[in-house]
Scaffold this motif. Structure first.
Motif, PDB file in Angstrom:
ATOM      1  N   UNK A 269       0.839  -1.204   0.000  1.00 54.27           N
ATOM      2  CA  UNK A 269       0.000   0.000   0.000  1.00 54.27           C
ATOM      3  C   UNK A 269       0.868   1.245   0.000  1.00 54.27           C
TER       4      UNK A 269
ATOM      5  N   UNK B  87       2.031   1.953  -3.417  1.00 53.61           N
ATOM      6  CA  UNK B  87       0.963   2.490  -4.260  1.00 53.61           C
ATOM      7  C   UNK B  87       0.752   3.971  -3.999  1.00 53.61           C
ATOM      8  N   UNK B  88       0.921   4.349  -2.726  1.00 54.51           N
ATOM      9  CA  UNK B  88       0.683   5.741  -2.403  1.00 54.51           C
ATOM     10  C   UNK B  88       1.946   6.574  -2.469  1.00 54.51           C
TER      11      UNK B  88
ATOM     12  N   UNK C  16       3.587   7.911  -4.696  1.00 48.29           N
ATOM     13  CA  UNK C  16       3.701   9.055  -5.590  1.00 48.29           C
ATOM     14  C   UNK C  16       3.012  10.286  -5.024  1.00 48.29           C
ATOM     15  N   UNK C  17       2.303  10.140  -3.929  1.00 51.12           N
ATOM     16  CA  UNK C  17       1.674  11.303  -3.316  1.00 51.12           C
ATOM     17  C   UNK C  17       2.477  11.664  -2.080  1.00 51.12           C
TER      18      UNK C  17
ATOM     19  N   UNK D 138       0.885  12.128   1.667  1.00 50.18           N
ATOM     20  CA  UNK D 138       0.256  11.086   2.468  1.00 50.18           C
ATOM     21  C   UNK D 138       1.276  10.487   3.402  1.00 50.18           C
TER      22      UNK D 138
ATOM     23  N   UNK E  27       0.960   6.849   8.327  1.00 50.18           N
ATOM     24  CA  UNK E  27      -0.206   6.510   9.143  1.00 50.18           C
ATOM     25  C   UNK E  27      -1.348   5.997   8.290  1.00 50.18           C
ATOM     26  N   UNK E  28      -1.608   6.737   7.216  1.00 51.00           N
ATOM     27  CA  UNK E  28      -2.743   6.384   6.381  1.00 51.00           C
ATOM     28  C   UNK E  28      -2.519   5.057   5.694  1.00 51.00           C
TER      29      UNK E  28
ATOM     30  N   UNK F 126      -3.156   2.440   8.108  1.00 55.10           N
ATOM     31  CA  UNK F 126      -4.583   2.266   8.371  1.00 55.10           C
ATOM     32  C   UNK F 126      -5.255   1.488   7.260  1.00 55.10           C
TER      33      UNK F 126
END
Lengths: 217, 705
Positions: free
Chosen positions: A140, A143-144, A146-147, A150, A153-154, A157
């Protein structure tokens, strides 16, 4: 020259039979392989990392690793290779071949199982047959990745939530002392059964970019 | 029930007759009128309202009759009602109104198309875009020319009245009658729930063929005026097609961007947010119609372009409003259209010609089948998922004609086309045939052929993660193979969207939010509210499992951002199960949405009170207070969160565990919840998961595509 050509054609035919590609597709893939490896015989990680398209992909590390993973090459061993030959290249790519139109359900199930196995191997990086929370969390996070805004923590979660969902769907009620190790392959297949992997995880194998290849073999 | 309907019809007919009575009554000197009638003053709005009321009451009536709606599709019933009403009016001696084309195109059609375009499932649409376009453009052209030419041939052979039909008139007729109608397709396909692929193929085709129909219609009309056709005219016709289609799309896209941009600033005037969506879309439609561009494509493009940005900007209430209003308007429009079709059938002048009509029906069917089979043969070479024979049959059989064809024919001028009446009769017959025969039989045929039905897919975070993972994986593999395919371009578009467009069009910090996060947040929120909903009638004082509630309280409180955050926190610690909703594109049944904003606040407060009572049960379990994460809020809300969480858990274990397992089932859940943030990894996942409850799906989560 003639002998090596016919020998190569023979090898292509063997490959075509083994993986299900057509001769034309094998030829195209061979040209691409030659282009990627700059005319060497084996492909290494650096060659794949040089592809510009792959550089901006958030999960490129896992994609590159998948090519060198022994489990995808049909052997029952575990571990990674350092370099792969053309045959192994094509074997890995054959996981993305679209299935032939009219095949019986049983075969379709097998194809789905193989593709899901490929995905499972991509997640299960330590080769223990189970996707643990850490591994899923890493997926996960990638996947995230590139942002930038974020936080971890997220990702944590989301992966927690996802694992819980798998647990609740596949295992149901658990006793108070049991705890959930991780996602096994059967559970993985179960939660993704609605995704219709066999129709989605395919790419077309024509129109390869052969314009930038060197000529003369 | 039937008596009621009959009385209604009678009353309505009387009302219409009454409308026309002359009420002015002059004499010299009259007594002061205590009570007088002045119907003319309100005539127009009164009649319009009466029609709409009738339409809605009819719909109501149909769904009350138990078995009828299962056998006969609603569109058929509505046409029959229209016939009855028309007959009634005629019996009373008046002329029944005909479906005015201007009314149809400007008022009745846009809501349906906007509803369809706004909720268009983007992913299947773009994946099958090539197929849809081929069917829409090439298929419609083939149909038009085949029907036109064959009819002309038949007319040549036949002597008598038909001999006067020239080629152009036949071609024009062919182009009018060959277009698949979105209204009819929607009306019938919604009730049969076939799988997504077939639905989007037929539906997408019916939307996109509007461009072709518009061009052909205007083309042949012009040629009929001019008389002779040159090669240059044909070439211009082809150019016109591209202009109409692309121009319509561009007009729609421009208005869509404007709407998205406007919605960025509406945070202080939430009440009129839906209005912007509707107005911009309608303006797009009208602007396209001004230039004879394809209004339908403009409307679709506007809806598709503005949706992701508008949804990120507007409040949840506005989103609900938009959804409900669109469904309501489109539902009413559709009902009115079918009723009017029935009435117009009774009204219009008819010129029946057995040969013409039967040949038309036969040719329409034949050309449709040939077109679909031929095109599929070519398309299957380029598709990864081939279309099987069953699929082809459904696509061919689902080519229904509807009111658009009728209205287009109605617009023809009688001077240029003296055979207009015959055209109208034939078109009405074709419409009746397709709607009645094909509409009624498609459902049993779908069952007979065992066509795959729409899957009730779960709203699952795992599937979402893997869908995105697959996207990146496929784009990566395409990169390795050097193949610039579908995934590659989609990836590029997403990146472009993220970096440039979203920054402009989405206000605030939502512009940086990745899709996975918004999906997860939405899902959490929905689950929290659903758990609260089920909790509201769960009897906390006893251990009996409570039934899922059907009634909800009607308070309307505003749910603040902090409350949302709290609920999310509850879920993050307690994500137990996913109760989902049926994914449905149906216009007639809106998903029973949790009334999110209404009662969650009162419920939380109520639970806290009840929680105080319950806490004694859990004295054995160390109630470790969760350390609030750094980003958070006042102490009061924390305590409420803490208090609320166990109550949520209790409801779950109440529902799922019974009798002896109860105590065992309860403790671990509480332990799990309270320890969630602090426990070591393996323990954290000790989820005494509940049983599976029937799962349904929520549409708008999957539409954030």
């Amino acid at each position: 020259m003639g002998a090596s050509q016919s020998g190569r054609v023979h090898k292509f035919q063997e490959l075509a039979d083994k993986t299900g590609f057509s001769i034309e597709q094998i030829k195209n893939l061979h040209s691409r392989f030659t282009y990627l490896t700059q005319d060497e015989d084996t492909l290494r990680r650096e060659h794949l990392e040089n592809i510009s398209n792959l550089a901006i992909n958030p999960i490129r590390r896992q994609i590159i690793e998948a090519f060198f993973d022994k489990r995808n090459l049909g052997e029952n061993e575990k571990g990674c290779l350092q370099e792969i030959s053309f045959e192994e290249f094509v074997t890995v790519l054959s996981f993305f071949r679209p299935p032939k139109p009219r095949i019986p359900d049983e075969e379709m199930k097998n194809i789905r199982k193989e593709k899901l196995r490929f995905l499972f191997n991509m997640h299960d990086t330590d080769n223990d047959g189970v996707i643990t929370l850490d591994e899923y969390r890493r997926v996960v996070e990638e996947l995230l990745s590139s942002y930038e805004t974020i936080g971890a923590e997220t990702a944590k979660a989301i992966s927690d939530g996802a694992m819980l969902e798998v647990a609740s769907v596949t295992v149901g009620q658990m006793g108070p002392d049991e705890f959930y190790e991780g996602i096994t392959f059967e559970q993985f297949m179960q939660i993704l059964q609605n995704l219709e992997i066999e129709t989605k995880m395919n790419i077309h194998f024509w129109n390869l970019d052969t314009t930038t290849m060197k000529c003369g073999k | 029930m039937k008596m009621l309907l009959l009385l209604l019809l009678l009353g309505f007919g009387c009302g219409l007759v009454f409308c026309d009575q002359n009420t002015s009554d002059p004499h010299g000197r009259r007594v002061f009128p205590v009570l007088s009638i002045n119907y003319d003053y309100v005539q127009m709005p009164f009649e319009v309202s009466l029609w709409i009321l009738l339409a809605s009451l009819m719909k109501l009536g149909f769904h009350l009759i138990p078995r009828l709606s299962g056998v006969v599709p609603e569109s058929c019933l509505l046409i029959v009602v229209g016939l009855l009403v028309g007959g009634l009016i005629r019996v009373m001696g008046k002329n029944p109104p005909v479906l005015d084309s201007q009314l149809f195109f400007l008022c009745l059609l846009p809501p349906i198309i906007l509803d369809a375009g706004y909720f268009l499932p983007i992913r299947p649409f773009t994946e099958n875009a090539g197929t849809i376009l081929t069917f829409a453009v090439v298929g419609t052209l083939w149909n038009a020319f085949f029907v036109g030419a064959a009819l002309y041939g038949v007319c040549r052979l036949e002597s008598g009245r038909l001999a006067s039909f020239d080629l152009l008139s036949c071609l024009l007729f062919g182009s009018i009658v060959s277009a698949v109608d979105p209204v009819a397709v929607l009306a019938v396909f919604e009730e049969i729930h076939i799988n997504e692929l077939l639905h989007i193929l037929v539906f997408g085709e019916s939307l996109l063929n509007d461009a072709v129909t518009v061009v052909l219609y205007h083309l042949f009309e012009e040629f009929a005026h001019a008389g002779a056709v040159t090669a240059g005219d044909v070439f211009l016709g082809v150019v016109c097609f591209f202009v109409v289609a692309l121009g319509g799309v561009m007009v729609g896209a421009v208005y869509g961007v404007l709407a998205a941009f406007t919605s960025r600033f509406t945070s202080h005037t939430r009440v009129i947010e839906p209005l912007f969506v509707f107005l911009y879309s309608y303006m797009a439609y009208l602007s396209a119609e001004v230039f004879h561009l394809s209004g339908i494509m403009a409307l679709i493009a506007c809806g598709v372009v503005m949706r992701p940005y508008v949804e990120a900007n507007i409040s949840h209430k506005s989103y609900t409003t938009i959804k409900y209003f669109l469904k309501m308007w489109s539902s009413v429009s559709e009902t009115l259209i079918f009723i009017f079709l029935g009435v117009s059938t009774v009204a219009g002048p008819h010129a029946w010609n057995w040969t013409f009509v039967t040949i038309t029906i036969f040719l329409c069917l034949l050309s449709r089948v040939l077109g679909v089979v031929g095109l599929t043969y070519i398309i299957n070479k380029y598709r990864m998922v081939k279309l099987s024979g069953k699929d082809q049959f459904i696509v061919a059989y689902g080519g229904l004609r509807g009111a658009i064809a009728f209205s287009l024919a109605f617009l023809l001028s009688r001077d240029d086309f003296p055979m207009k009446d015959m055209f109208l009769t034939a078109i009405i017959t074709v419409i009746f045939f397709t709607v009645f025969v094909q509409g009624m039989t498609i459902r049993p045929l779908v069952d007979l052929l065992a066509v795959k039905k729409r899957k009730q897919s779960k709203c699952s975070i795992n599937e979402e993660i893997h869908t995105q993972f697959l996207e990146h994986l496929l784009a990566g593999i395409e990169g390795v193979c050097g193949h610039y395919g579908h995934h590659h371009w989609r990836d590029k578009l997403n990146r472009f969207n993220k970096h440039y467009i979203k920054r402009c069009l989405i206000g605030g910090e939502r512009s940086q939010e990745p899709k996975l996060i918004s999906f997860y947040n939405k899902m959490e929120l929905k689950q929290a509210l659903m758990l609260l909903e089920s909790n509201s009638s769960a009897n906390l004082s006893t251990a009996v499992t409570a039934a899922v509630p059907r009634q909800r309280s009607r308070k309307t409180l505003n749910i603040s951002k902090e409350r949302e955050e709290e609920i999310r926190k509850i879920l993050r610690a307690n994500l137990q199960k996913t109760r989902q909703r049926l994914r449905s594109y149906s216009r007639h049944t809106l998903m029973p949405d949790a009334e999110d904003d209404d009662w969650s606040e009162t419920l939380l407060r109520k639970q806290r009170v009840e929680m105080e009572r319950k806490m004694s049960h859990f004295l054995t379990v160390p109630a470790r207070r969760e350390s609030p994460p750094a980003r958070r809020a006042p102490v009061e809300s924390d305590s409420r969160a803490l208090a609320a969480r166990p109550s949520v858990l209790i409801s779950i274990s109440d529902e799922t565990s019974d009798g002896p397992r109860e105590s065992r089932g309860r403790k671990p859940s509480v332990k799990f919840a309270l320890d969630a943030e602090e426990q070591k990894l393996p323990r954290c996942l000790s989820d005494p998961g509940p049983d599976q409850l029937p799962e349904e799906d929520e549409e708008h989560i999957h539409q954030t595509d």
